[in-house]
Design a protein around this motif. Structure first.
Motif, PDB file in Angstrom:
ATOM      1  N   VAL A   1       0.860  -1.185   0.000  1.00 38.81           N
ATOM      2  CA  VAL A   1       0.000   0.000   0.000  1.00 38.81           C
ATOM      3  C   VAL A   1       0.897   1.238   0.000  1.00 38.81           C
ATOM      4  CG1 VAL A   1      -1.783   1.294   1.226  1.00 38.81           C
ATOM      5  CG2 VAL A   1      -1.823  -1.211   1.250  1.00 38.81           C
TER       6      VAL A   1
ATOM      7  N   ARG B   1       0.689   5.547  -0.542  1.00 36.55           N
ATOM      8  CA  ARG B   1      -0.145   6.745  -0.623  1.00 36.55           C
ATOM      9  C   ARG B   1      -1.633   6.390  -0.661  1.00 36.55           C
ATOM     10  NH1 ARG B   1       3.515   8.363  -4.961  1.00 36.55           N
ATOM     11  NH2 ARG B   1       5.287   9.401  -4.031  1.00 36.55           N
ATOM     12  N   GLY B   2      -2.034   5.484   0.207  1.00 36.17           N
ATOM     13  CA  GLY B   2      -3.446   5.137   0.340  1.00 36.17           C
ATOM     14  C   GLY B   2      -3.997   4.256  -0.758  1.00 36.17           C
ATOM     15  N   LYS B   3      -3.131   3.754  -1.650  1.00 35.38           N
ATOM     16  CA  LYS B   3      -3.606   2.872  -2.729  1.00 35.38           C
ATOM     17  C   LYS B   3      -2.807   1.578  -2.728  1.00 35.38           C
ATOM     18  CE  LYS B   3      -5.102   6.497  -5.902  1.00 35.38           C
ATOM     19  NZ  LYS B   3      -6.464   6.434  -5.419  1.00 35.38           N
TER      20      LYS B   3
ATOM     21  N   ALA C   1      -0.552  -0.507  -4.397  1.00 29.86           N
ATOM     22  CA  ALA C   1       0.355  -0.267  -5.516  1.00 29.86           C
ATOM     23  C   ALA C   1       0.642  -1.540  -6.290  1.00 29.86           C
ATOM     24  CB  ALA C   1       1.669   0.325  -4.997  1.00 29.86           C
TER      25      ALA C   1
ATOM     26  N   ILE D   1      -8.718  -3.457  -2.772  1.00 32.56           N
ATOM     27  CA  ILE D   1      -7.942  -2.727  -3.787  1.00 32.56           C
ATOM     28  C   ILE D   1      -8.558  -1.350  -4.007  1.00 32.56           C
ATOM     29  CG2 ILE D   1      -7.451  -2.648  -6.275  1.00 32.56           C
ATOM     30  CD1 ILE D   1      -7.009  -5.652  -6.189  1.00 32.56           C
ATOM     31  N   GLU D   2      -9.899  -1.296  -3.994  1.00 29.72           N
ATOM     32  CA  GLU D   2     -10.587  -0.023  -4.209  1.00 29.72           C
ATOM     33  C   GLU D   2     -10.468   0.912  -3.012  1.00 29.72           C
ATOM     34  OE1 GLU D   2     -12.098   0.919  -7.083  1.00 29.72           O
ATOM     35  OE2 GLU D   2     -11.169  -0.920  -7.850  1.00 29.72           O
ATOM     36  N   ALA D   3     -10.494   0.334  -1.813  1.00 33.19           N
ATOM     37  CA  ALA D   3     -10.499   1.174  -0.598  1.00 33.19           C
ATOM     38  C   ALA D   3      -9.663   0.510   0.490  1.00 33.19           C
ATOM     39  CB  ALA D   3     -11.936   1.375  -0.119  1.00 33.19           C
TER      40      ALA D   3
ATOM     41  N   GLU E   1      -8.037   1.679   2.859  1.00 32.41           N
ATOM     42  CA  GLU E   1      -8.140   2.273   4.195  1.00 32.41           C
ATOM     43  C   GLU E   1      -9.232   1.604   5.032  1.00 32.41           C
ATOM     44  OE1 GLU E   1      -9.020   3.697   1.418  1.00 32.41           O
ATOM     45  OE2 GLU E   1     -11.061   4.468   1.656  1.00 32.41           O
TER      46      GLU E   1
END
Lengths: 106, 143
Positions: A23, A25-27, A29, B24-26, B28
């Motif tokens: 992960v 930057r919040g995505k 990768a 993958i989409e979210a 967080e």
């Protein structure tokens, strides 16, 4: 900052997936590893390994001595497609891979 | 009703991949999952698989492994504590206690093992309509 995340996803008491992804930057990768592992004779063994480096889905069929018995490279468009390709292949072949591995152990 | 091992594998594979696609989409929304966790699905509309997976959670909790076990409900699943308790009662539950922190419950099973259930509330960055997430930690019985 990149963060590697790893976990085991249990499918039965003797079958699981090891998932490793990055992960950044919040995505998500990249997905570093989707590995089917089976418990055989009281020990967990990697049976089939998928990694998604360099824009290709690499599938390695593993042998009990840790060497790769078979390699295949499959192109994919995005991480979602790579995951569904791995799922479709595992759904069709997991029992075959497991039994083949058990045969190799004899 | 029971599930065969093959059915359990294939249904859990599907649930796992579907969840990973959502992650993958979210990513967080799943940050709370502890590193190196052992993850088990709680499916929707599949009581036989739900039972099999909870029995699997109990089995894993009795292994000599301190890594956390995480139960993740499928979207739309509400997991009432009572239902969860009665299913885990495949191993009979002796009692249910609040944890010291007061943030969850411990199910004490007849063999002395404890399943610690912690409901993780929605936090910043997590949509309110997402299902509650349940983290299960394990304490071994004292010998």
């Amino acid at each position: 900052m990149a963060r590697i995340r790893e976990r085991e996803e249990y499918l039965t008491d003797r079958d699981r997936l090891r998932i490793k992804f990055c992960v950044e930057r919040g995505k998500v990768a990249r997905i570093d590893l989707v590995q089917y592992e089976a418990e055989i004779q009281g020990r967990w063994w990697p049976i089939v390994r998928y990694d998604m480096a360099h824009g290709y889905l690499h599938r390695d069929v593993m042998k009990p001595d840790g060497t790769v018995a078979e390699k295949q490279v499959i192109p994919y468009e995005d991480l979602g497609e790579a995951l569904t390709l791995a799922r479709d292949e595992l759904r069709r072949q997991w029992l075959f891979y497991r039994r083949q591995f058990e045969e190799w152990m004899k | 009703m029971t599930v065969t091992r093959e059915e359990m594998f294939e249904r859990n594979l599907e649930l796992t991949i579907q969840r990973l696609l959502r992650e993958i989409e979210a990513p967080e929304a799943y940050e709370w999952i502890p590193e190196n966790a052992r993850v088990i699905n709680l499916p929707k509309d599949d009581p036989a698989l739900l039972r099999a997976n909870l029995e699997l959670a109990v089995k894993l909790s009795q292994e000599d492994d301190n890594r956390p076990i995480v139960l993740i409900p499928d979207p739309g699943v509400e997991v009432p504590w009572q239902v969860l308790g009665s299913i885990v009662a495949g191993k009979r539950i002796v009692s249910i206690e609040s944890t010291l922190s007061g943030s969850g419950f411990e199910l004490i099973l007849e063999d002395g093992s404890r399943l610690m259930l912690i409901a993780v509330s929605p936090r910043d960055g997590v949509e309110k309509d997402k299902p509650p997430l349940i983290c299960v930690g394990v304490q071994k019985p004292s010998t």
